[in-house]
Write a protein that holds these residues in place. Structure first.
Motif, PDB file in Angstrom:
ATOM      1  N   TRP A 188     -22.128  -1.798 -42.489  1.00  0.00           N
ATOM      2  CA  TRP A 188     -23.087  -0.977 -41.723  1.00  0.00           C
ATOM      3  C   TRP A 188     -22.454  -0.703 -40.293  1.00  0.00           C
ATOM      4  CZ3 TRP A 188     -27.241   1.216 -43.293  1.00  0.00           C
ATOM      5  CH2 TRP A 188     -27.769   0.513 -44.656  1.00  0.00           C
ATOM      6  N   ASN A 189     -21.666  -1.706 -39.642  1.00  0.00           N
ATOM      7  CA  ASN A 189     -21.249  -1.019 -38.605  1.00  0.00           C
ATOM      8  C   ASN A 189     -19.506  -0.666 -38.647  1.00  0.00           C
ATOM      9  OD1 ASN A 189     -22.745  -2.120 -36.779  1.00  0.00           O
ATOM     10  ND2 ASN A 189     -22.502  -4.252 -37.291  1.00  0.00           N
ATOM     11  N   TRP A 200     -22.245   3.153 -41.654  1.00  0.00           N
ATOM     12  CA  TRP A 200     -23.353   3.349 -42.653  1.00  0.00           C
ATOM     13  C   TRP A 200     -24.824   3.627 -41.674  1.00  0.00           C
ATOM     14  CZ3 TRP A 200     -22.837  -0.922 -46.933  1.00  0.00           C
ATOM     15  CH2 TRP A 200     -21.841  -0.799 -47.794  1.00  0.00           C
ATOM     16  N   TRP A 201     -24.812   2.863 -41.000  1.00  0.00           N
ATOM     17  CA  TRP A 201     -26.264   3.101 -40.265  1.00  0.00           C
ATOM     18  C   TRP A 201     -26.551   4.460 -39.698  1.00  0.00           C
ATOM     19  CZ3 TRP A 201     -30.146   0.251 -40.787  1.00  0.00           C
ATOM     20  CH2 TRP A 201     -31.407   0.600 -40.099  1.00  0.00           C
TER      21      TRP A 201
END
Lengths: 411, 411
Positions: free
Chosen positions: B65-66, B70-71
Motif C-alpha cells: 500500500w505504501n 497502491w493507495w
C-alpha cells in the motif's frame, strides 16, 4: 527447546492435517499476522492470475466469456464462498466492493420492510459500514441509530415494528470480538425486522452459519482471510426466501434476466444474479477463485479449530513471557475471532518495531496493536516466535525509536 | 497486389508513427475487431500483472500500500486517463464499474440541482445506463424521460428549469454514431442543468474534450479501447468546479478525507478522491495502468486520425468489394466513432462465420454486425483483410450454416 517451543511443536503435530502453508508463498523471514487485512499470495492464485492474463485474456480474447466461463464466475465463486459461510448454493454472488454491496443490502432490506423507519448499526463498525448506512438512510428517508452490539437486542425490542434492519458485524475489526449471530438475528426477527451481517472479519476463519442462523443478508470481503488478492471483489448473500423481493438499487445490466436482450426495461434475474451490477474485475475475481482452493478438503470447523489453537497459544505465550498489555480481544474461545489485539499507548510504534523484526501486523487507531492469525498458513511455531518478538520489542522499549514513531500515510 | 492492398500498404506507411502493434500480443491468425468490447492484452499489461501478483502482493504484502503506492493508484491512473479525455489533473478517479459510477454521478448531479424534477437519457443507450438512471430517479423521486439524442436539445429547451441532468453517451454502442458533446452540453447549460457523459465507446479512441466542452460529469470504461483487461475498473470525471458539491451517495471509507482516522462521521476528501468508495481491485487497476503506456508519446488527435483512416478504409473496401449491407454507422468522419456496424437479418450467424475465419467482431441485437477498430493495434492491411473475409462470408452465404446459427449464451 523452551517450554513454549515444545508446546508449539506438539500443537503443530496435532494440527498437521490443517496445515496449508505449502499452498502459500510467504516470504522468508516473515511472520505474517496481517492476513486479516490482506491475505497472502497462494501458489494457485499466482498460477491462475498468469493463466487469466496470458491465455484467457491474451489468446481467447472476447471468447473467454464463453470458453472460460467468465460470465458464470460471480455465481460460481459465490457458491464456493457460500460453502465456507454456511450458505447453500444460489444465495451468494461475488461482485463490487463490500461498501457497495452493503448499500445494495440496506436499500433492498428497507424495501422489504416498507413503513418501518429505523436502521441500527454499531458506532464501532468499520467506518465504511456507518457511512454507507447513513448514506442509504438519507436517500430512503430513514433514521440511522448507532447502537453498540451488546445493547442492540434491548434496543431492537424497544423499537419493535419501527425497526427495518439491524446491520452488524460478526467480528469487531479492531478488538476481534465475535458476536452472537443467531441471537441478534433472532432478536431482530422477533420484531419482524431483517438483519444484514458484515462478515469481513469472519469469512474463511470460522463457521458463520448464515442459513442455519437465519441471516437475511450478508456481505463480506474477498481479500482478508479468503486471500483473494488486493481489492478482490466482495460477496453478497441474499437468503433464498428473500431473492424474489431483493430490489437492487444498483440495477445494472449484469443483474438482468436477459442481459444480452438489451431491453430498455430492467427485468431482474430470478436468482442471486440480480445482485450483480456491472462487469466484475475478472483478474481479481478469478484469482480469488483460485485462492479458495486452499480450503479444498478442509471443513470450516477444522479451520476454526486451528484458528482458536493459534490465537489461544498466542495469548498463552504472552502470559508466559510476562507481556502484560491489556488484551482488547476476549480470552474466551467462543467470543474470539481469529485475531488478537492488544492496547499500547504507542501502538503505532510497537507495530513498526515488530515489522522491523519481520512480524507484520497492523495498527488501528487509537491504541490497538492488531495481530491477525490466518489459520491456513500460520503455524504454532510462528505464533510463539511472534510472541517472543513482541516481548522483546516491549522489553527493549524499541517502540521509542524515532524511526518507528514516524507516521507514514497508510498504515 | 490488389488496389485495396496497395492502398492499405500506403496508408500503413503514412500512419507508421502511430502503429503500436508491437506493444500488444495479438494471437497469430486473428484480426481482432472487438477491442471496443474487450481490448487486447499488451506486453506491459502482462508484465505488470505478473509483478503485482508475485512481487507487490506476494513479497511486499500489506506494505505494498505504501511501497508500491497502491493507495494513490485510483487518482494516478485517473489522471492518465484524464489526459486522454481532455481532463486536467485531479478530476478523474478510477473506481468501481461504469454502472456504479453512473449511479454516483446521477445522484450527485441531482443534489447539485435541488428542486429540479427531471433526468433525460437516450432510450437506446447501453441498457445499464437506462436501468441505473431509472433506479437513481426512483430513489430520488425524480422523473426519467427517455429522449433520443438528436431530439434532446429541443426537449431540454422545453423542460427548462425542471431539467436537473441530461445523461448521454458520446458514441452509440451499437451504431458507432458520435454525438456532439459540446452542443448538447451547451443546450443543458442554457437551462441551468448538468450533463453527464458516458464515454465507454469513445475514451481512448478519439478526443473527448471534457474540460473544453464544458462537461460536468462523465464516466467510462477501462477495458474497451483503453485495453485495461477484463472488468478493469471504470473511471469517473467530476469537473473541478463541482468537486466541492459532489455528494457521493456511496460514501465509502476510501473517499474520506482521513480514511485511517476511523471517524464515525463521513468527511469527504476535498478532491476527486471523494468519488472513491471501497478498495479497488488492484490486480485489475494496476494492469489497466500498465496498458495505458501504449499511449505514451501519442496525442489523442493522432490516435483519432489513425482510427478514422482505419474505419474509413474499411467502408471504402466494403464499397469496392460490393458489400451492400446497410451501414448503421455514419460515413461522415465527424459523426463516426471507432467502429463500423452493419445490418444483416442474420447478423449473429454472420459474426460467427467471421470468427471462424479469424475475424473477431460481435453481434448486437437485433441485426447488428459490430466491428470495432482499436486504433493502436490494427493495421490498414488488417482492415482490408477483414473486409475481404466479410465479402466472402456473404458471397458464400456461410451464415446459413447451422453451426453459425446456433446461439451460445454469451455473445
Amino acid at each position: 527447546m523452551t517450554d513454549l517451543a515444545s508446546r508449539a511443536a506438539a500443537l503443530d503435530a496435532e494440527h498437521s492435517s490443517t496445515d496449508r502453508r505449502s499452498a502459500f508463498r510467504i516470504p522468508d523471514g516473515v511472520i505474517y499476522l496481517d492476513g486479516n487485512s490482506l491475505g497472502a499470495l497462494s501458489v494457485a492464485a499466482a498460477e491462475t492470475a498468469a493463466d487469466v492474463v496470458s491465455r484467457q485474456w491474451g489468446e481467447q480474447l472476447i471468447r473467454a466469456w464463453n470458453e472460460s466461463d467468465w460470465w458464470g464466475a460471480p455465481e460460481r465463486v459465490g457458491d464456493r464462498i457460500g460453502s465456507l459461510v454456511g450458505a447453500g448454493p444460489g444465495q451468494v454472488v461475488v461482485t463490487d466492493s463490500t461498501s457497495v454491496n452493503l448499500f445494495k443490502a440496506i436499500v433492498a432490506a428497507s424495501r422489504m420492510r416498507p413503513g418501518r423507519s429505523t436502521v441500527l448499526t454499531d458506532p464501532d463498525s468499520f467506518p465504511t459500514d456507518v457511512y454507507i448506512a447513513r448514506s442509504a438512510c438519507e436517500l430512503l428517508g430513514l433514521t440511522l441509530e448507532l447502537v453498540p452490539t451488546p445493547e442492540a437486542p434491548a434496543r431492537i425490542a424497544e423499537l419493535g415494528e419501527s425497526l427495518a434492519l439491524a446491520a452488524y458485524s460478526q467480528v469487531d475489526y479492531r478488538t476481534g470480538e465475535q458476536w452472537d449471530l443467531p441471537a441478534l438475528t433472532r432478536a431482530a426477527h422477533d420484531v419482524g425486522a431483517l438483519v444484514c451481517w458484515d462478515l469481513c472479519h469472519s469469512a474463511g476463519a470460522m463457521p458463520v452459519g448464515l442459513d442455519e442462523g437465519g441471516a437475511d443478508l450478508a456481505v463480506g470481503c474477498g481479500y482478508k482471510y479468503l486471500s483473494g488478492g488486493p481489492g478482490a471483489p466482495s460477496f453478497i448473500y441474499v437468503r433464498r426466501e428473500h431473492l424474489a423481493a431483493f430490489d437492487n438499487p444498483l440495477a445494472g445490466w449484469q443483474g438482468h434476466a436477459d442481459p444480452f436482450g438489451m431491453s430498455t426495461d430492467y427485468d431482474p434475474a430470478a436468482t442471486i444474479t440480480r445482485a450483480r451490477v456491472g462487469t466484475a474485475p475478472l483478474l481479481s475475481l478469478l484469482t480469488l477463485e483460485a485462492a479458495l482452493t486452499a480450503y479444498d478438503g478442509l471443513s470450516i470447523e477444522e479451520v476454526r479449530a486451528r484458528s482458536l489453537s493459534l490465537t489461544g497459544l498466542f495469548i498463552e505465550a504472552l502470559d508466559a513471557l510476562g507481556v502484560d498489555l491489556p488484551l482488547a480481544t476476549p480470552r474466551e474461545d467462543a467470543r474470539r475471532g481469529s485475531q488478537v489485539s492488544l492496547r499500547h499507548p504507542e501502538a503505532y510504534a510497537v507495530v513498526q518495531a515488530l515489522i522491523a523484526r519481520g512480524v507484520i501486523g497492523d495498527f488501528r487507531e487509537a491504541d490497538i496493536v492488531r495481530l491477525g492469525f490466518s489459520p491456513l498458513y500460520l503455524s504454532h511455531a510462528d505464533v510463539v516466535a511472534a510472541a517472543e518478538h513482541l516481548a522483546a520489542v516491549l522489553e527493549g522499549r524499541e517502540y521509542e525509536r524515532d524511526e518507528f514513531r514516524a507516521r507514514s500515510t497508510v498504515t
